[in-house]
Write a protein that holds these residues in place. Structure first.
Motif, PDB file in Angstrom:
ATOM      1  N   VAL A 248      12.980   4.716   8.824  1.00  9.19           N
ATOM      2  CA  VAL A 248      12.245   5.646   8.195  1.00  9.19           C
ATOM      3  C   VAL A 248      10.745   5.427   8.589  1.00  9.19           C
ATOM      4  O   VAL A 248      10.119   6.548   8.658  1.00  9.19           O
ATOM      5  N   LEU A 249      10.078   4.299   8.375  1.00 12.15           N
ATOM      6  CA  LEU A 249       9.021   3.964   9.178  1.00 12.15           C
ATOM      7  C   LEU A 249       8.555   4.601  10.466  1.00 12.15           C
ATOM      8  O   LEU A 249       7.578   5.130  10.928  1.00 12.15           O
ATOM      9  N   GLU A 250       9.692   4.303  11.387  1.00 11.42           N
ATOM     10  CA  GLU A 250       9.482   4.884  12.883  1.00 11.42           C
ATOM     11  C   GLU A 250       9.498   6.316  12.816  1.00 11.42           C
ATOM     12  O   GLU A 250       8.844   7.012  13.705  1.00 11.42           O
ATOM     13  N   ARG A 251      10.286   6.994  11.943  1.00 12.07           N
ATOM     14  CA  ARG A 251      10.166   8.439  11.886  1.00 12.07           C
ATOM     15  C   ARG A 251       8.820   8.852  11.280  1.00 12.07           C
ATOM     16  O   ARG A 251       8.259   9.866  12.006  1.00 12.07           O
ATOM     17  N   TRP A 252       8.369   8.212  10.417  1.00 13.11           N
ATOM     18  CA  TRP A 252       6.880   8.662   9.853  1.00 13.11           C
ATOM     19  C   TRP A 252       5.964   8.570  11.002  1.00 13.11           C
ATOM     20  O   TRP A 252       5.102   9.307  11.180  1.00 13.11           O
ATOM     21  N   LYS A 253       6.106   7.488  11.719  1.00 13.04           N
ATOM     22  CA  LYS A 253       5.013   7.128  12.982  1.00 13.04           C
ATOM     23  C   LYS A 253       5.292   8.331  13.856  1.00 13.04           C
ATOM     24  O   LYS A 253       4.308   8.941  14.276  1.00 13.04           O
ATOM     25  N   LYS A 254       6.389   8.824  14.191  1.00 14.81           N
ATOM     26  CA  LYS A 254       6.580  10.030  15.020  1.00 14.81           C
ATOM     27  C   LYS A 254       5.878  11.201  14.274  1.00 14.81           C
ATOM     28  O   LYS A 254       5.252  12.294  15.449  1.00 14.81           O
ATOM     29  N   PHE A 255       5.940  11.402  13.271  1.00 21.29           N
ATOM     30  CA  PHE A 255       5.200  12.501  12.548  1.00 21.29           C
ATOM     31  C   PHE A 255       3.737  12.529  12.509  1.00 21.29           C
ATOM     32  O   PHE A 255       2.928  13.371  12.126  1.00 21.29           O
ATOM     33  N   GLY A 256       3.065  11.298  12.832  1.00 24.27           N
ATOM     34  CA  GLY A 256       1.647  10.991  12.998  1.00 24.27           C
ATOM     35  C   GLY A 256       1.077  10.423  11.580  1.00 24.27           C
ATOM     36  O   GLY A 256       0.142  10.601  11.190  1.00 24.27           O
ATOM     37  N   MET A 257       1.914   9.941  10.679  1.00 26.57           N
ATOM     38  CA  MET A 257       1.727   9.394   9.495  1.00 26.57           C
ATOM     39  C   MET A 257       1.672   7.865   9.513  1.00 26.57           C
ATOM     40  O   MET A 257       2.439   7.365  10.195  1.00 26.57           O
ATOM     41  N   GLU A 258       0.686   7.251   8.959  1.00 27.25           N
ATOM     42  CA  GLU A 258       0.341   6.017   8.944  1.00 27.25           C
ATOM     43  C   GLU A 258       1.513   5.273   7.935  1.00 27.25           C
ATOM     44  O   GLU A 258       1.845   5.832   6.819  1.00 27.25           O
ATOM     45  N   ASN A 259       1.774   4.112   8.223  1.00 35.89           N
ATOM     46  CA  ASN A 259       2.781   3.185   7.587  1.00 35.89           C
ATOM     47  C   ASN A 259       2.423   3.134   5.888  1.00 35.89           C
ATOM     48  O   ASN A 259       3.284   3.245   5.246  1.00 35.89           O
ATOM     49  N   ASN A 260       1.019   2.968   5.787  1.00 35.57           N
ATOM     50  CA  ASN A 260       0.737   2.564   4.639  1.00 35.57           C
ATOM     51  C   ASN A 260       0.549   3.857   3.630  1.00 35.57           C
ATOM     52  O   ASN A 260       0.240   3.694   2.473  1.00 35.57           O
ATOM     53  N   TRP A 261       1.098   5.008   4.347  1.00 35.02           N
ATOM     54  CA  TRP A 261       1.105   6.331   3.401  1.00 35.02           C
ATOM     55  C   TRP A 261       2.007   6.026   2.421  1.00 35.02           C
ATOM     56  O   TRP A 261       1.902   6.758   1.385  1.00 35.02           O
ATOM     57  N   ILE A 262       2.988   5.330   2.660  1.00 30.69           N
ATOM     58  CA  ILE A 262       4.295   5.343   1.753  1.00 30.69           C
ATOM     59  C   ILE A 262       3.715   4.527   0.196  1.00 30.69           C
ATOM     60  O   ILE A 262       4.060   5.165  -0.775  1.00 30.69           O
ATOM     61  N   GLY A 263       2.516   3.890   0.375  1.00 24.85           N
ATOM     62  CA  GLY A 263       2.070   3.232  -0.886  1.00 24.85           C
ATOM     63  C   GLY A 263       1.510   4.106  -2.026  1.00 24.85           C
ATOM     64  O   GLY A 263       1.663   3.633  -3.130  1.00 24.85           O
ATOM     65  N   GLY A 264       1.081   5.171  -1.677  1.00 26.77           N
ATOM     66  CA  GLY A 264       0.669   6.083  -2.817  1.00 26.77           C
ATOM     67  C   GLY A 264       1.705   6.809  -3.518  1.00 26.77           C
ATOM     68  O   GLY A 264       1.230   7.347  -4.609  1.00 26.77           O
ATOM     69  N   TYR A 265       2.686   6.583  -3.069  1.00 29.44           N
ATOM     70  CA  TYR A 265       4.224   7.564  -3.729  1.00 29.44           C
ATOM     71  C   TYR A 265       5.124   6.610  -4.158  1.00 29.44           C
ATOM     72  O   TYR A 265       6.023   7.128  -5.041  1.00 29.44           O
ATOM     73  N   LEU A 266       5.030   5.507  -3.980  1.00 27.04           N
ATOM     74  CA  LEU A 266       6.148   4.502  -4.734  1.00 27.04           C
ATOM     75  C   LEU A 266       6.051   4.116  -6.235  1.00 27.04           C
ATOM     76  O   LEU A 266       4.764   4.169  -6.646  1.00 27.04           O
ATOM     77  N   SER A 267       7.185   4.208  -6.898  1.00 29.05           N
ATOM     78  CA  SER A 267       7.045   4.010  -8.335  1.00 29.05           C
ATOM     79  C   SER A 267       8.054   2.929  -8.696  1.00 29.05           C
ATOM     80  O   SER A 267       9.174   3.039  -8.178  1.00 29.05           O
ATOM     81  N   GLY A 268       7.726   2.159  -9.439  1.00 29.49           N
ATOM     82  CA  GLY A 268       8.649   1.062  -9.908  1.00 29.49           C
ATOM     83  C   GLY A 268       9.816   1.563 -10.908  1.00 29.49           C
ATOM     84  O   GLY A 268      10.552   0.823 -11.231  1.00 29.49           O
TER      85      GLY A 268
END
Length: 589
Positions: A248-268
């Motif tokens: 999943v991270l590799e696909r996001w990287k291809k889209f030009g999205m930083e790995n840390n982008w995920i942090g703003g949308y995770l919810s416990g």
């Protein structure tokens, strides 16, 4: 023999009387209110007996036992509770040898266990002395306050309490892994979720857990993001690095999205299926979404991935198939309308499908309307069928027939959005207004937003005319997404005819010798009138041929400056410049 038996019974009698007196003296007497028909002479007193530590054979204090005890919370004063907390801290830190941090956290974050301790002593007199004495002779099960302090609910504790263990020091491996999590930065109060959902990690050998955490940092994630990720998905620490998550991270990287982008949308509060996310991205790729389009889609609507892990896309796809649309038709819809999956549009589209089904429309007609008006269906929030029928004073069958005859009436009759005064002129020609709105939705404008209302004023022409001018720029060699971007920056570009745009592009390429990409940095080039462009570029080319100007000046430098500044820097710099400039101005193309 008879005398000996009587002697034994007599010797047991004082003990029996003592126990009876204890129960009567120390058990509360409950008054039972008589019913209306009850004889007052038969009002009863019930003796309620509670098991206390004096009568218990079990030495340790247990939360599970305390669940059978009455609730003393309201009787314990704040002072008594504070004293009890200090005693528990001293017991854990000084007597049991816990570190200061561990003892403090456990004592302050196990209120249920503390209440249980207070229920076993006289909490009205000298709490500190009584509780200290109690703990001296009654060792506690240390796992109970420990697990409660990690965030586990007291009702969950029996499932996680280890058998045959009372002291935390008896499970050194578990403690080492607990401290590894704390040292990494995971809040102690959140460790309970990891203990429930990934209990295996607390059995790792020394140092293994720290290496697992470090492995996720090597993927390019910052430590705060790893902490948040582990809090949401404890299972990522089980085994090696999760391969699906890495993909999943590799696909996001291809889209030009930083790995840390995920942090703003995770919810416990949610669970994440990384494999389904991969399938969703593969599906969009198969449909025809480019990497740029997927980046825009997920940036503008991250809930598509993080709420249900992409389930919504499959839901829409499945319902379109049920309506009778073929696979290639659905692919075509997604390809030509990439923004339909973003934000509110997807919700509106699903709502419109429900609306048409509720009024009794056959699937083939619904499929036809979706194929023809998918952008409008996504842009309009519809009222409920009951509300529309009531307003029009028709039944559902009649409403269905009205929409069949003219699908555009679905939007004029059922849409919640009201046309503002600035759009009243357009409302006189609803088909023109709808076409124009559809075109703007393709550009990425949000339905009923202030930006959309402003754009409706700025863009002049019918929807098909605007599309023709847009296609002119694409056919010239610019990327579709690039054209959409520069058009939003300079809406006046599309207010010109296709012929004018072609002339400006030809002048840029063939006369000036600049690549078409030059307009990306300065979209306003296409907004200047042709006469200004012709004059200034002709003067610049004349200077360039004589070596009096740099060979590749920016378009903004040539066109954006005032006439006086242009004369100063591009006319007067050469002896023959003024005469040439006058000749250029006098020349009629």
């Amino acid at each position: 023999m008879f005398l000996s038996r009587n002697h034994k019974r007599a010797s047991k009698l004082p003990e029996m009387i003592a126990k009876l007196n204890y129960h009567v003296l120390f058990s509360p007497i409950v008054y039972v209110k008589p019913t209306a028909k009850q004889d007052p002479s038969f009002i009863s007193l019930k003796v309620r007996c509670f098991s206390t530590y004096r009568l218990s054979n079990d030495a340790n204090v247990s939360v599970t036992e305390s669940s059978q005890l009455p609730n003393f919370t309201s009787r314990v004063s704040r002072i008594a509770r504070t004293e009890a907390l200090e005693v528990l801290f001293d017991y854990l830190h000084c007597t049991r040898g816990f570190s200061f941090t561990d003892a403090e956290h456990i004592s302050k974050n196990s209120p249920h266990f503390l209440q249980n301790l207070l229920s076993r002593i006289d909490s009205e007199k000298d709490v500190a002395r009584n509780l200290t004495k109690f703990l001296r002779y009654n060792p506690i099960n240390e796992f109970e306050p420990f697990l409660e302090s990690l965030g586990l609910n007291p009702s969950e504790l029996p499932m996680f309490l280890p058998r045959h263990l009372m002291f935390l020091s008896d499970d050194r491996v578990m403690l080492d892994n607990f401290h590894a999590l704390c040292d990494y930065g995971i809040p102690r109060s959140r460790v309970g979720k990891l203990y429930k959902e990934a209990n295996e990690i607390f059995g790792y050998d020394y140092g293994i857990l720290a290496l697992r955490l470090q492995a996720y940092e090597t993927l390019g994630l910052s430590r705060p993001i790893v902490i948040k990720l582990i809090n949401c998905c404890p299972s990522l620490l089980i085994g090696g690095v999760n391969n699906e998550f890495v993909k999943v991270l590799e696909r996001w990287k291809k889209f030009g999205m930083e790995n840390n982008w995920i942090g703003g949308y995770l919810s416990g509060k949610r669970t994440y299926n990384w494999n389904r996310m991969l399938d969703t991205m593969d599906f969009l790729d198969k449909v025809g979404y480019s990497e740029e389009q997927m980046r825009y889609l997920f940036n503008s609507n991250p809930s598509l991935l993080f709420e249900g892990s992409g389930k919504t896309i499959y839901l829409l796809f499945g319902r379109l198939l049920k309506l009778g649309l073929k696979m290639d038709e659905i692919y075509s819809l997604f390809t030509h309308n990439p923004h339909i999956l973003s934000g509110k549009r997807l919700k509106n589209l699903l709502q419109a499908m429900y609306f048409l089904l509720e009024v009794g429309m056959e699937p083939k007609y619904i499929a036809s309307i979706i194929s023809t008006h998918i952008q409008l269906l996504g842009s309009c929030t519809l009222k409920g069928p009951k509300t529309v029928c009531k307003e029009l004073k028709v039944g559902r069958y009649d409403l269905c027939q009205i929409i069949k005859e003219d699908p555009l009436k679905l939007f004029s009759k059922a849409s919640k959005s009201k046309i503002k005064n600035s759009e009243q002129a357009s409302s006189q020609y609803p088909s023109i207004h709808i076409e124009k709105t559809t075109f703007l939705l393709r550009l990425g404008y949000t339905e009923n937003s202030d930006e959309m209302m402003k754009a409706l004023k700025q863009f002049r022409g019918r929807g098909d005319q605007l599309q023709e001018r847009f296609d002119c720029l694409v056919d010239a060699g610019l990327d579709c997404n690039v054209v959409a971007k520069i058009v939003k920056q300079a809406p006046m570009i599309l207010n010109q005819t296709k012929a004018i745009l072609e002339k400006k592009i030809d002048c840029l390429r063939n006369y000036l010798g600049y690549p078409l990409d030059s307009v990306v940095a300065f979209p306003a080039y296409l907004c200047y009138d042709m006469e200004r462009i012709r004059r200034r570029l002709s003067m610049y080319v004349w200077l360039r041929e004589r070596g009096a100007a740099k060979p590749t000046l920016s378009l903004s430098t040539l066109l954006a400056c005032s006439d006086a500044r242009f004369v100063r820097y591009f006319v007067d710099v050469h002896l023959e410049g003024p005469a040439t400039w006058e000749s250029i101005k006098g020349h009629q193309p």
